[in-house]
Scaffold this active site. Structure first.
Site, PDB file in Angstrom:
ATOM      1  N   CYS A 189     -10.643   2.286  -0.616  1.00  0.00           N
ATOM      2  CA  CYS A 189      -9.829   2.772  -0.661  1.00  0.00           C
ATOM      3  C   CYS A 189      -9.339   2.101   1.138  1.00  0.00           C
ATOM      4  O   CYS A 189      -9.737   2.499   2.281  1.00  0.00           O
ATOM      5  CB  CYS A 189      -9.328   4.584   0.138  1.00  0.00           C
ATOM      6  N   THR A 190      -8.424   0.813   0.880  1.00  0.00           N
ATOM      7  CA  THR A 190      -7.896   0.722   1.903  1.00  0.00           C
ATOM      8  C   THR A 190      -8.014   1.349   3.116  1.00  0.00           C
ATOM      9  O   THR A 190      -7.624   0.638   3.990  1.00  0.00           O
ATOM     10  CB  THR A 190      -7.131  -0.305   2.004  1.00  0.00           C
ATOM     11  N   HIS A 191      -7.336   2.292   3.351  1.00  0.00           N
ATOM     12  CA  HIS A 191      -7.601   3.343   4.536  1.00  0.00           C
ATOM     13  C   HIS A 191      -9.102   3.235   5.098  1.00  0.00           C
ATOM     14  O   HIS A 191      -8.624   4.040   6.069  1.00  0.00           O
ATOM     15  CB  HIS A 191      -6.731   4.815   4.377  1.00  0.00           C
ATOM     16  N   ASP A 242       0.686  -1.212   0.113  1.00  0.00           N
ATOM     17  CA  ASP A 242       0.023   0.244  -0.098  1.00  0.00           C
ATOM     18  C   ASP A 242       0.721   0.860   0.124  1.00  0.00           C
ATOM     19  O   ASP A 242       2.212   0.958   0.672  1.00  0.00           O
ATOM     20  CB  ASP A 242      -1.229   0.082   1.199  1.00  0.00           C
ATOM     21  N   SER A 243       0.162   2.522  -0.477  1.00  0.00           N
ATOM     22  CA  SER A 243       1.313   3.794  -0.286  1.00  0.00           C
ATOM     23  C   SER A 243       1.096   4.050   1.100  1.00  0.00           C
ATOM     24  O   SER A 243       2.259   4.411   1.716  1.00  0.00           O
ATOM     25  CB  SER A 243      -0.081   5.135  -0.913  1.00  0.00           C
ATOM     26  N   TYR A 286      -1.383   8.609  -2.337  1.00  0.00           N
ATOM     27  CA  TYR A 286      -0.923   8.142  -3.561  1.00  0.00           C
ATOM     28  C   TYR A 286      -2.288   9.242  -5.242  1.00  0.00           C
ATOM     29  O   TYR A 286      -1.935   9.079  -5.763  1.00  0.00           O
ATOM     30  CB  TYR A 286      -0.981   6.745  -4.180  1.00  0.00           C
ATOM     31  N   GLY A 287      -3.294   9.334  -3.819  1.00  0.00           N
ATOM     32  CA  GLY A 287      -5.009   9.647  -4.172  1.00  0.00           C
ATOM     33  C   GLY A 287      -4.487  11.181  -5.111  1.00  0.00           C
ATOM     34  O   GLY A 287      -5.288  11.581  -6.013  1.00  0.00           O
ATOM     35  N   CYS A 297      -4.406  -1.424  -2.657  1.00  0.00           N
ATOM     36  CA  CYS A 297      -3.820  -0.083  -2.767  1.00  0.00           C
ATOM     37  C   CYS A 297      -5.169   0.415  -4.078  1.00  0.00           C
ATOM     38  O   CYS A 297      -4.205   0.018  -5.022  1.00  0.00           O
ATOM     39  CB  CYS A 297      -2.641   0.221  -2.871  1.00  0.00           C
ATOM     40  N   ASN A 298      -6.519   0.615  -3.593  1.00  0.00           N
ATOM     41  CA  ASN A 298      -7.318   0.799  -4.426  1.00  0.00           C
ATOM     42  C   ASN A 298      -6.693   1.941  -5.576  1.00  0.00           C
ATOM     43  O   ASN A 298      -6.650   2.296  -7.087  1.00  0.00           O
ATOM     44  CB  ASN A 298      -8.531   1.812  -3.833  1.00  0.00           C
ATOM     45  N   THR A 299      -5.703   3.141  -5.558  1.00  0.00           N
ATOM     46  CA  THR A 299      -5.229   3.949  -6.091  1.00  0.00           C
ATOM     47  C   THR A 299      -4.193   2.873  -7.131  1.00  0.00           C
ATOM     48  O   THR A 299      -4.335   3.786  -8.662  1.00  0.00           O
ATOM     49  CB  THR A 299      -4.566   4.962  -5.608  1.00  0.00           C
ATOM     50  N   GLU A 340      -2.818   8.974   7.733  1.00  0.00           N
ATOM     51  CA  GLU A 340      -1.510   8.574   8.487  1.00  0.00           C
ATOM     52  C   GLU A 340      -0.586  10.384   9.015  1.00  0.00           C
ATOM     53  O   GLU A 340       0.322   9.185   9.262  1.00  0.00           O
ATOM     54  CB  GLU A 340      -0.196   9.183   6.304  1.00  0.00           C
TER      55      GLU A 340
HETATM   56  N1  DGL Z   1      -4.844   2.540   0.545  1.00  0.00           N
HETATM   57  C1  DGL Z   1      -4.455   3.372  -0.913  1.00  0.00           C
HETATM   58  C2  DGL Z   1      -6.207   2.850  -1.499  1.00  0.00           C
HETATM   59  O1  DGL Z   1      -6.966   2.257  -1.285  1.00  0.00           O
HETATM   60  C3  DGL Z   1      -4.580   4.795  -0.477  1.00  0.00           C
HETATM   61  C4  DGL Z   1      -4.346   5.822  -2.007  1.00  0.00           C
HETATM   62  C5  DGL Z   1      -3.409   6.944  -1.254  1.00  0.00           C
HETATM   63  O2  DGL Z   1      -2.495   6.898  -0.807  1.00  0.00           O
HETATM   64  O3  DGL Z   1      -4.310   8.077  -1.380  1.00  0.00           O
HETATM   65  O4  DGL Z   1      -6.644   3.991  -2.202  1.00  0.00           O
END
Ligand code: DGL
Length: 270
Positions: free
Chosen positions: A194-196, A7-8, A39-40, A70-72, A162
């Site tokens: 988003c996994t966050h 993940d990011s 990353y978003g 990480c979906n992004t 974060e």
């Molecule tokens: N957990 C990432 C996701 O699922 C976070 C993306 C990010 O870093 O903005 O998209």
């Protein structure tokens, strides 16, 4: 043997936690690119370059199979990676498909034509890059017809998580849910894309109301991974150790991770 979870930043820990519980004998190598999160708000080339660098590092750690938790990255980079970058003896899988399969009442790998499903109004919460990619809508359209999806780009939430500022994260989630409700007053289902966001699950549920079914990825991905490894046991790579790698400050990231997972997590420099 080890499987990589990428993940990011800290969000993929929600997936790591679920896969560890589901597959306690499999060592996992977690990679958080905390130095470059979020990353978003990055463009697709940037996300591709960061994601491939991280995946390379995880291959070096003995992983042959990597889950982009990480979906992004799944939205912005995975297809390009699969088309031309991943060697034939390695696999990189994203996190959308298990979620869309659950939402559309399908079992793993059911590739039959799209059909009508129970949910008709779906609220999608995701990062700006994931929303811009329209990847969810695309995957959904392959499987379901007549589903109305309204997407809300939840700027700021990943940064707040974060930074460990959960008060800010909660306020932002409530304001994004308000914005969603102005566009779609009565969603039947909400996707935390988003996994966050599962770290803020209770706030989403509270702001949306008890009638809205909230889908998040961790358990769905864990089931899919268990199924995949059952069918492809050779994809458990050569690594034997569970590791937590970060591009950020290991002590700061370890503290946050320990706070989120409520067990001691020790990161080392990637
Ligand atoms: N957990 C990432 C996701 O699922 C976070 C993306 C990010 O870093 O903005 O998209």
């Amino acid at each position: 043997m080890a499987v990589g979870i990428f993940d990011s930043g800290l969000g993929g820990l929600t997936v790591l936690d679920a896969v560890t519980k589901r597959l306690p004998d499999v060592p996992f190598v977690y990679f958080g690119d905390n130095a470059h999160a979020p990353y978003g708000v990055r463009d697709a080339d940037d996300v591709y370059n960061l994601t491939t660098a991280a995946v390379d590092r995880m291959w070096d750690a003995g992983c042959d199979l990597i889950i982009l938790a990480c979906n992004t990255a799944s939205a912005a980079a995975l297809r390009r990676m699969q088309e031309s970058w991943i060697p034939s003896d390695k696999r990189v899988l994203g996190v959308f498909v298990p979620l869309i399969e659950a939402l559309t009442e399908r079992s793993w790998g059911d590739n039959s034509p799209p059909r009508e499903v129970e949910v008709k109004h779906v609220a999608l919460f995701a990062t700006p890059a994931t929303v811009a990619s329209r990847a969810f809508q695309r995957e959904l359209a392959f499987r379901a017809i007549g589903v109305d999806v309204e997407a809300q780009a939840c700027g700021g939430v990943v940064d707040a998580i974060e930074e460990g500022d959960l008060i800010l994260a909660e306020a932002l989630v409530r304001s994004h849910v308000d914005a969603m409700k102005r566009k779609m007053p009565d969603p039947q289902a909400a996707i935390l894309g988003c996994t966050h966001y599962p770290l803020m699950h209770d706030t989403f549920q509270d702001a949306l109301g008890a009638d809205v079914k909230v889908y998040s990825q961790a358990n769905l991905v864990a089931e899919s991974l268990a199924d995949y490894l059952g069918r492809h046991p050779n994809m458990i790579g050569g690594g034997t150790e569970s590791l937590f790698l970060t591009t950020g400050d290991p002590s700061k990231v370890s503290d946050r991770a320990t706070q989120f997972l409520r067990r001691k997590i020790t990161f080392q420099k990637a």
